[in-house]
Design an enzyme around this catalytic site. Structure first.
Site, PDB file in Angstrom:
ATOM      1  N   SER A  17       0.869  -1.183   0.000  1.00 40.30           N
ATOM      2  CA  SER A  17       0.000   0.000   0.000  1.00 40.30           C
ATOM      3  C   SER A  17       0.900   1.225   0.000  1.00 40.30           C
ATOM      4  CB  SER A  17      -0.968  -0.032   1.187  1.00 40.30           C
ATOM      5  OG  SER A  17      -0.295   0.034   2.425  1.00 40.30           O
ATOM      6  N   HIS A  44      -3.250  -0.862  -2.686  1.00 39.46           N
ATOM      7  CA  HIS A  44      -4.365  -0.017  -2.254  1.00 39.46           C
ATOM      8  C   HIS A  44      -4.405   1.211  -3.154  1.00 39.46           C
ATOM      9  CE1 HIS A  44      -4.322  -1.756   2.129  1.00 39.46           C
ATOM     10  NE2 HIS A  44      -4.528  -2.654   1.185  1.00 39.46           N
ATOM     11  N   ASP A 136      -3.133  -5.609   6.314  1.00 37.91           N
ATOM     12  CA  ASP A 136      -3.629  -6.320   5.131  1.00 37.91           C
ATOM     13  C   ASP A 136      -2.534  -7.226   4.592  1.00 37.91           C
ATOM     14  OD1 ASP A 136      -5.258  -7.144   3.126  1.00 37.91           O
ATOM     15  OD2 ASP A 136      -5.125  -5.310   1.940  1.00 37.91           O
TER      16      ASP A 136
END
Length: 955
Positions: A17, A44, A136
């Site tokens: 991300s 992301h 995540d």
């Protein structure tokens, strides 16, 4: 490298991300283009922003970089990038794209893809976690390791944002922790090792090395893994071998002998802790709708529901069953005691389960309603609420060799037997039947079954593997006949030491019981509230069930007259720890007066908060009634006075007590009201806190996406800066003046050469070009530019400056990348040298023609094709021809083709090319002699032929 078959293609899933762009670039810059693996990037991304990640990464690798589309097949040596605002999974080698179901801030796209990657590829799956915030990807790596794959995590020291790498490392799901530039080397080594393993069959040396490792594990840990599937064990041993760069299994076996700590690490590696909350949600829906309500149906209020989760890993499944059970009890209005035993072999996993703390990405598996109902949101994750944790008892147990729990209503063993050989599976199924009550339920995973033990169970759901026990003693027989350690020793004679110890213990117990029965008073054991826990002897003379709702509270069961003393003594024992010993208490039972010696003793607590109290009753003899009558008469009046005083005091005390009770009740009601208000306020604050937490998560997600977009834009800015530098150097070095105008003919930018035509300075950008004085003789360029904008037809013309310079001026439409006309581009190419050369050439040509015209002898100039390109005036006069009849025509066509003779052709086409000249050729049709010379044009270096004529003399 040759491409592997599609079913065996290793697919690498990379997740990142914030700060991930730099890590992606570093990884692919060091990765060869022919690894034979497919690569899928999940990042992301801002859902409202078009991603340029594909374009940026293409500059770092020669592999094709494409944005993923729905149903796209993952190919070897190609990079597939997730598009914005899409969830992506993998199924049978194809990428499945869908619109996100969860709101922004709660999405875990990396976890979702890595889980599907683990299911689709198994041991051919590779998960890589790079820079990013949050957690995540952690659960995704867990699934990949469970499937036999490999996980790589970026070293937090090299990551711009270390949240995601640290989460995966602390969870224990990283097989390699290293910088991005070192990861390609690990991947190549894995690919080569897989190819060698698949191409070669196990050798006797390999089998021997595996057996040595099994023996070392059994002796070092006490656990036998020989019944586990060899493929599962082999993959995990290979991972440890790769960690130490050992390629021979015999060498690794020797390494284990010399490093006992590695045996424990390998033991942990073999324990597969892959689970999740509400795994197979449809199965849990059936469990809630059909199975648990049947188990709880018609159960009395004092019924204890017993459940066992075998192989619970880190506890998600046990808590899931506890939550579903709590929901069923609330919906049915039942409040039963629950004993849910959850066991596993891994002590670290059990420790994690006991804490009940899980990362934020469990939101992918737990609904928002259950998150609010059963979890407490903390800074770095979610914690299971105390009411659910208290329902579950976690314990370390080897389900293969330790005895099972018994009298269970439900046994859950999901995804444990898939790692075991058939022999162990056939031993476990009867053990589970033995553990269950008649009518109990066995809950397996969709990949497991009861095998050939159909006589022990009847199916409730074949799809989700829910079975109900059938009455049978076959499981008991199987247990006794099996080789399980806890079942095989029953028929052997116990050791002498055990027999002796047992005999001594029985004598001591017998003695203790005799002493208690003979000398101990009637007693009850209560908790701090007076509820009876244990009764010794016959207490009916002191305690009796009161009318109304049944109770086991000793104070409420005490006879009238004994109740007040017992309440007071119990309060002193609980509040101050003060015992009450041998208090003489008289009370009435009907017309009978009874005396008892009351004892209330607080006991040491075996468990904190239990507050045990021992209450004993020892009967005393009644007062003697055999005194003389005179004595009785003398004391009768005194006794009556004393009785009246006591009755008055008692009445007063009762009134005060009643007033106190009423005040206490009023206070209790006020406190209750205040407590309800506080509870309501607390709920509002909790709701507000949850909203703030949700907003915080959304802002954090937006921040991550903005960081990613910023990184992409920064790379784009650097690229554009490079392109701008290239463009500047290009325009400066081609020496072409260029002016960019918008649709209002205002100046966008210009090059330095343009300042030689228009008197431009840097501050003129944005001004209309018509406001700027030019050095051109023709000032009509702006109207031409406006015409170009309107008609889109380019304009080109040579113009002259007041200084005498000539420029080739071109006006063309200005087109954007979207093919939109947004102005014009005017270029000025200096052609002064060419114009001067042309003028000089024309001047020379004019001079040559003037000279030739004053010569009296006729002259022709031919080109290489024998076409007339010049004739002087003498030729026109002598041959009575005009320029229109001469110039541009073939010499053979002159005078109506009378010159087209073989002799002339031979002379021009054969003789002259081999000689510089010829003289004295007599034309047949005229008395004129022809001379010819080969000449070369000085300007164009073109070969020409000069023909001259003079009057001939007959030979």
């Amino acid at each position: 490298m040759p491409k592997p078959p599609a079913a065996e293609l290793s697919i690498v899933g990379l997740g990142a991300s914030a700060g991930g762009l730099e890590a992606f670039e570093t990884f692919f810059r060091n990765l060869p283009a022919d690894t034979g693996m497919g690569f899928v990037l999940v990042s992301h991304l801002d859902p409202s922003h078009t991603s340029i990640l594909t374009e940026i990464l293409q500059r770092t690798t020669t592999m094709p970089v494409v944005e993923a589309t729905d149903q796209m097949v993952v190919e070897a040596n190609r990079v597939h990038v997730i598009p914005p605002n899409r969830d992506m999974t993998l199924f049978q080698g194809r990428l499945q794209l869908s619109l996100p179901e969860r709101p922004r801030g709660q999405r875990m796209p990396i976890d979702a893809f890595l889980r599907s990657l683990a299911e689709d590829r198994g041991e051919n799956a590779v998960g890589i976690i790079l820079s990013g915030t949050g957690s995540d990807g952690t659960l995704g790596l867990r699934a990949i390791l469970g499937g036999g794959g490999v996980s790589l995590v970026q070293d937090p020291a090299t990551a711009q944002y270390d949240g995601m790498p640290i989460s995966a490392i602390h969870a224990g799901f990283a097989t390699h922790v290293l910088a991005p530039e070192l990861m390609p080397g690990v991947l190549q080594a894995k690919w080569r090792r897989q190819g060698i393993v698949k191409e070669t069959a196990p050798t006797p040396a390999t089998i021997g090395g595996m057996n040595q490792i099994m023996m070392l594990l059994r002796s070092g840990t006490g656990h036998d893994f020989s019944g586990y599937k060899k493929s599962t064990i082999g993959r995990r041993i290979e991972r440890r071998m790769a960690q130490h760069d050992i390629e021979d299994i015999e060498l690794y076996a020797r390494y284990l002998k010399g490093h006992p700590a590695e045996i424990l690490i390998l033991f942990k590696e073999l324990l597969i802790n892959v689970t999740s909350f509400f795994r197979d949600s449809e199965a849990f829906a059936i469990l809630k709708k059909d199975v648990l309500p049947q188990i709880l149906a018609d159960k009395p209020d004092d019924y204890v529901v017993r459940l066992w989760v075998a192989g619970c890993a880190t506890g998600e499944e046990a808590y899931s069953i506890a939550m579903v059970l709590r929901e069923v009890m609330e919906e049915s209005g039942q409040e039963l005691r629950v004993q849910l035993y959850s066991t596993d072999l891994d002590d670290d996993a059990i420790a994690t389960a006991r804490t009940g703390f899980y990362p934020p990405n469990i939101t992918q598996d737990v609904s928002p309603e259950r998150l609010r109902r059963f979890f407490i949101k903390e800074d770095s994750g979610y914690r299971v609420k105390k009411e659910i944790r208290e329902m579950v008892v976690f314990a370390i147990q080897n389900v293969i060799k330790d005895p099972p729990f018994t009298r269970m209503d439900l046994v859950s063993c999901r995804n444990l037997m898939i790692y075991l050989e058939a022999e162990l599976q056939n031993r476990l199924i009867p053990a589970f039947h033995y553990a269950l009550k008649t009518g109990g339920v066995l809950f397996l995973s969709p990949s497991e079954s009861i095998g050939g033990h159909t006589e022990l169970f009847s199916p409730l759901s074949r799809k989700w593997k829910l079975y109900r026990t059938a009455p049978s003693i076959a499981s008991t027989r199987a247990m006794m006949a099996s080789g399980l350690s806890w079942a095989t020793g029953a028929t052997r004679s116990p050791p002498v030491e055990v027999m002796t110890k047992t005999k001594e213990t029985n004598i001591a117990e017998l003695t203790r019981r005799a002493l208690v029965q003979s000398f101990a008073p009637v007693s009850v054991m209560t908790d701090c509230k007076g509820d009876i826990l244990y009764v010794h002897g016959d207490t009916s003379r002191y305690l009796r069930p009161p009318p109304g709702q049944a109770t086991l509270n000793a104070v409420e069961m005490a006879h009238e007259g004994l109740q007040l003393e017992l309440r007071t003594a119990l309060g002193q024992a609980v509040s101050h720890g003060t015992p009450t010993l041998e208090r003489d208490v008289s009370f009435m039972v009907g017309a009978e007066v009874r005396r008892v010696s009351l004892g209330v003793r607080p006991l040491p607590d075996p468990e904190p908060g239990l507050g045990l109290v021992l209450v004993s009753f020892q009967e005393l003899p009644a007062l003697s009634s055999g005194k003389p009558a005179r004595r009785r008469r003398a004391t009768g009046s005194i006794d009556r006075q004393r009785t009246e005083e006591l009755e008055r005091d008692l009445a007063y005390t009762r009134e005060n007590l009643q007033a106190t009770i009423e005040e206490q009740q009023s206070s209790n009601e006020e406190l209750k009201s205040a407590n309800e208000e506080m509870q309501s306020t607390n709920e509002e604050l909790q709701s507000t806190n949850e909203e703030l937490e949700t907003s915080k998560e959304e802002l954090q997600s937006v921040n991550e996406e903005l960081i990613t977009v910023n990184a992409e834009l920064q790379a784009k800015i650097e690229q554009l800066a490079g392109m701008q530098n290239d463009m500047k150097n290009l325009l400066d070095n081609i020496n072409v003046g260029t002016i960019f105008l918008d649709d209002r003919l205002a100046i966008r930018r210009f090059t330095r050469e343009a300042a030689k035509v228009y008197r431009l300075v840097n501050t003129d950008v944005g001004r209309p070009l018509g406001d700027i004085k030019s050095d051109l003789d023709d000032e009509d360029l702006l109207s031409k530019a406006q015409t170009v904008i309107e008609t889109l037809i380019p304009y080109e013309r040579e113009v002259r400056t007041t200084g005498g310079d000539w420029y080739l001026t071109r006006i063309q439409p200005y087109r954007t990348l979207d093919n939109v006309i947004d102005g014009v581009v005017i270029t000025f190419a200096n052609v002064s040298a060419r114009v001067a050369a042309e003028q000089a050439e024309q001047e020379g040509h004019d001079i040559a023609e003037s000279i030739a015209d004053v010569v009296d002898r006729p002259m022709l100039v031919l080109d290489g094709a024998f076409t007339v390109i010049f004739a002087n005036n003498a030729f026109y006069r002598g041959f009575k021809a005009s320029p229109a009849e001469t110039r541009g025509r073939s010499v053979y066509a002159l005078e109506n083709h009378t010159w087209d003779t073989p002799a002339l052709r031979d002379l021009l086409e054969t003789v002259l090319p081999n000689q510089q000249s010829f003289d004295g050729f007599l034309l047949d049709n005229r008395q004129m002699r022809l001379s010819g010379r080969r000449i070369v044009c000085g300007a164009s270096n073109r070969p020409l032929i000069l023909l001259t004529f003079e009057e001939g003399v007959a030979g």
